[in-house]
Design a protein around this motif. Structure first.
Motif, PDB file in Angstrom:
ATOM      1  N   GLU A  25       0.803  -1.082  -0.160  1.00 59.13           N
ATOM      2  CA  GLU A  25       0.082  -0.004   0.030  1.00 59.13           C
ATOM      3  C   GLU A  25       0.979   1.137  -0.093  1.00 59.13           C
ATOM      4  O   GLU A  25       1.793   1.144   0.802  1.00 59.13           O
ATOM      5  N   VAL A  26       0.751   2.206  -1.063  1.00 57.36           N
ATOM      6  CA  VAL A  26       1.358   3.378  -0.961  1.00 57.36           C
ATOM      7  C   VAL A  26       1.093   4.131   0.007  1.00 57.36           C
ATOM      8  O   VAL A  26      -0.112   4.084   0.246  1.00 57.36           O
ATOM      9  N   PRO A  27       1.932   5.236   0.364  1.00 58.68           N
ATOM     10  CA  PRO A  27       1.445   6.281   1.461  1.00 58.68           C
ATOM     11  C   PRO A  27       0.345   7.252   1.052  1.00 58.68           C
ATOM     12  O   PRO A  27      -0.253   7.876   1.892  1.00 58.68           O
ATOM     13  N   ASN A  28       0.441   7.292  -0.275  1.00 57.26           N
ATOM     14  CA  ASN A  28      -0.766   8.554  -0.692  1.00 57.26           C
ATOM     15  C   ASN A  28      -1.573   8.219  -1.646  1.00 57.26           C
ATOM     16  O   ASN A  28      -1.262   7.337  -2.798  1.00 57.26           O
ATOM     17  N   ILE A  29      -2.733   8.349  -1.603  1.00 56.77           N
ATOM     18  CA  ILE A  29      -3.864   7.903  -2.354  1.00 56.77           C
ATOM     19  C   ILE A  29      -4.486   9.131  -3.122  1.00 56.77           C
ATOM     20  O   ILE A  29      -4.479  10.302  -2.441  1.00 56.77           O
ATOM     21  N   PHE A  30      -4.389   9.211  -4.503  1.00 55.73           N
ATOM     22  CA  PHE A  30      -5.007  10.166  -5.059  1.00 55.73           C
ATOM     23  C   PHE A  30      -6.278  10.333  -5.683  1.00 55.73           C
ATOM     24  O   PHE A  30      -6.697   8.961  -6.062  1.00 55.73           O
ATOM     25  N   VAL A  31      -7.210  11.194  -5.578  1.00 54.84           N
ATOM     26  CA  VAL A  31      -8.600  11.054  -6.226  1.00 54.84           C
ATOM     27  C   VAL A  31      -8.652  11.699  -7.452  1.00 54.84           C
ATOM     28  O   VAL A  31      -8.215  12.821  -7.717  1.00 54.84           O
ATOM     29  N   SER A  32      -9.504  11.031  -8.309  1.00 53.37           N
ATOM     30  CA  SER A  32      -9.768  11.677  -9.767  1.00 53.37           C
ATOM     31  C   SER A  32     -10.363  13.282  -9.503  1.00 53.37           C
ATOM     32  O   SER A  32     -11.162  13.618  -8.925  1.00 53.37           O
ATOM     33  N   GLY A  33      -9.655  13.926 -10.335  1.00 54.14           N
ATOM     34  CA  GLY A  33      -9.959  15.377 -10.429  1.00 54.14           C
ATOM     35  C   GLY A  33      -9.394  16.362  -9.563  1.00 54.14           C
ATOM     36  O   GLY A  33      -9.326  17.668  -9.561  1.00 54.14           O
ATOM     37  N   GLU A  34      -8.601  15.802  -8.469  1.00 49.06           N
ATOM     38  CA  GLU A  34      -7.859  16.519  -7.621  1.00 49.06           C
ATOM     39  C   GLU A  34      -6.215  16.537  -8.196  1.00 49.06           C
ATOM     40  O   GLU A  34      -5.677  15.588  -8.869  1.00 49.06           O
ATOM     41  N   ALA A  36      -2.434  16.361  -8.066  1.00 52.79           N
ATOM     42  CA  ALA A  36      -1.421  15.498  -7.311  1.00 52.79           C
ATOM     43  C   ALA A  36      -0.095  16.363  -6.998  1.00 52.79           C
ATOM     44  O   ALA A  36       0.473  17.172  -7.670  1.00 52.79           O
ATOM     45  N   ILE A  37       0.250  16.412  -5.668  1.00 47.92           N
ATOM     46  CA  ILE A  37       1.417  16.878  -5.141  1.00 47.92           C
ATOM     47  C   ILE A  37       2.712  16.270  -5.506  1.00 47.92           C
ATOM     48  O   ILE A  37       2.585  15.270  -5.060  1.00 47.92           O
ATOM     49  N   ALA A  38       3.583  16.955  -6.288  1.00 47.12           N
ATOM     50  CA  ALA A  38       4.656  16.047  -6.809  1.00 47.12           C
ATOM     51  C   ALA A  38       5.633  15.338  -5.602  1.00 47.12           C
ATOM     52  O   ALA A  38       5.868  14.152  -5.772  1.00 47.12           O
ATOM     53  N   ALA A  39       5.424  16.085  -4.328  1.00 45.91           N
ATOM     54  CA  ALA A  39       6.340  15.359  -3.288  1.00 45.91           C
ATOM     55  C   ALA A  39       5.569  14.075  -2.905  1.00 45.91           C
ATOM     56  O   ALA A  39       6.103  13.059  -2.611  1.00 45.91           O
ATOM     57  N   GLU A  40       4.248  14.169  -3.091  1.00 45.40           N
ATOM     58  CA  GLU A  40       3.398  13.034  -2.586  1.00 45.40           C
ATOM     59  C   GLU A  40       3.637  11.732  -3.775  1.00 45.40           C
ATOM     60  O   GLU A  40       3.947  10.642  -3.300  1.00 45.40           O
ATOM     61  N   VAL A  41       3.675  12.069  -5.073  1.00 45.76           N
ATOM     62  CA  VAL A  41       3.835  11.217  -6.027  1.00 45.76           C
ATOM     63  C   VAL A  41       5.453  10.588  -5.908  1.00 45.76           C
ATOM     64  O   VAL A  41       5.527   9.365  -6.060  1.00 45.76           O
ATOM     65  N   ASN A  42       6.584  11.234  -5.693  1.00 49.12           N
ATOM     66  CA  ASN A  42       7.705  10.965  -5.393  1.00 49.12           C
ATOM     67  C   ASN A  42       7.892  10.028  -4.138  1.00 49.12           C
ATOM     68  O   ASN A  42       8.567   9.059  -4.163  1.00 49.12           O
ATOM     69  N   GLU A  43       7.116  10.042  -3.304  1.00 47.10           N
ATOM     70  CA  GLU A  43       7.100   9.414  -1.969  1.00 47.10           C
ATOM     71  C   GLU A  43       6.521   8.211  -2.388  1.00 47.10           C
ATOM     72  O   GLU A  43       7.104   7.129  -1.705  1.00 47.10           O
ATOM     73  N   ASN A  44       5.481   8.111  -3.236  1.00 46.33           N
ATOM     74  CA  ASN A  44       5.073   6.793  -3.536  1.00 46.33           C
ATOM     75  C   ASN A  44       5.745   6.046  -4.495  1.00 46.33           C
ATOM     76  O   ASN A  44       6.182   4.719  -4.019  1.00 46.33           O
ATOM     77  N   PHE A  45       6.801   6.923  -5.421  1.00 40.52           N
ATOM     78  CA  PHE A  45       7.703   6.106  -5.993  1.00 40.52           C
ATOM     79  C   PHE A  45       8.559   5.654  -5.025  1.00 40.52           C
ATOM     80  O   PHE A  45       9.155   4.182  -5.385  1.00 40.52           O
ATOM     81  N   SER A  46       9.293   6.325  -4.219  1.00 43.21           N
ATOM     82  CA  SER A  46      10.323   5.852  -3.299  1.00 43.21           C
ATOM     83  C   SER A  46       9.875   4.800  -2.403  1.00 43.21           C
ATOM     84  O   SER A  46      10.698   3.526  -2.492  1.00 43.21           O
ATOM     85  N   TYR A  47       8.530   4.813  -2.169  1.00 43.32           N
ATOM     86  CA  TYR A  47       8.045   3.658  -1.381  1.00 43.32           C
ATOM     87  C   TYR A  47       8.211   2.266  -2.326  1.00 43.32           C
ATOM     88  O   TYR A  47       8.451   1.116  -1.786  1.00 43.32           O
ATOM     89  N   LEU A  48       7.681   2.371  -3.528  1.00 38.50           N
ATOM     90  CA  LEU A  48       7.518   1.337  -4.476  1.00 38.50           C
ATOM     91  C   LEU A  48       9.205   0.686  -4.692  1.00 38.50           C
ATOM     92  O   LEU A  48       9.382  -0.620  -5.010  1.00 38.50           O
ATOM     93  N   VAL A  49      10.083   1.704  -5.085  1.00 41.47           N
ATOM     94  CA  VAL A  49      11.324   1.235  -5.425  1.00 41.47           C
ATOM     95  C   VAL A  49      11.937   0.449  -3.926  1.00 41.47           C
ATOM     96  O   VAL A  49      12.592  -0.477  -4.156  1.00 41.47           O
TER      97      VAL A  49
END
Length: 130
Positions: A25-34, A36-49
Motif C-alpha cells: 500500500e502506497v502512502p498517498n492515495i490520489f482522487v480523480s479530479g484533484e 497531485a502534489i509532486a512530493a507525494e507522487v515521489n514519496e509513492n515511487f520511493s516506497y515502491l522502489v
C-alpha cells in the motif's frame, strides 16, 4: 527433481517463520479530479522502489539456496540477533527436510557449515552449505 522437491519442502517448513507476503500500500492515495502534489507522487515511487529492492533481496536469498554447488545445505529461520544471542533456533537440512533441529549459531559454525546467504528483516533466513 528429487532436489527441487526437497527445496520446496524446506521452504514450506520455514515459511511459517519468515515474513508473510504483505499487500503493498502506497502512502498517498490520489482522487480523480484533484491535483497531485509532486512530493507525494515521489514519496509513492520511493516506497515502491524500496519494496522492489526488498523483494530482490528475498529472491536472491532463495535463489542462492539452489544455485550454489554444495553437498548439502541447511536453512535456519532465526531472529536477527541469533549470531550473538546464543539462542538455539530451528534449522532444516536439505538432505533430511523432515528433521527440524535447534542450533545456536556457534554450533552451526563449529560443525563446519559455511554461511551462504542471509535474507529477511527482524526474522531472517540463514542459508548454510557444506
Amino acid at each position: 527433481m528429487k532436489y527441487s522437491k526437497c527445496i520446496g519442502l524446506v521452504l514450506s517448513i520455514i515459511s511459517t517463520h519468515l515474513s508473510a507476503a504483505e499487500i503493498i500500500e502506497v502512502p498517498n492515495i490520489f482522487v480523480s479530479g484533484e491535483k497531485a502534489i509532486a512530493a507525494e507522487v515521489n514519496e509513492n515511487f520511493s516506497y515502491l522502489v524500496a519494496e522492489s529492492n526488498d523483494q530482490n533481496i528475498r529472491l536472491n536469498t532463495l535463489e542462492s539456496l539452489v544455485a550454489l554447488d554444495y553437498e548439502d545445505k541447511m536453512v535456519c529461520a532465526v531472529w536477527h540477533t541469533w549470531i550473538y544471542s546464543g539462542d538455539a533456533e530451528e534449522c532444516v537440512q536439505i538432505s533430511d527436510p523432515t528433521n527440524v533441529k535447534n542450533f545456536t549459531f556457534a554450533e552451526v559454525i563449529s560443525n563446519e557449515w559455511e554461511l551462504i546467504s542471509i535474507g529477511g528483516g527482524d526474522r531472517q533466513a540463514y542459508i548454510f552449505g557444506k
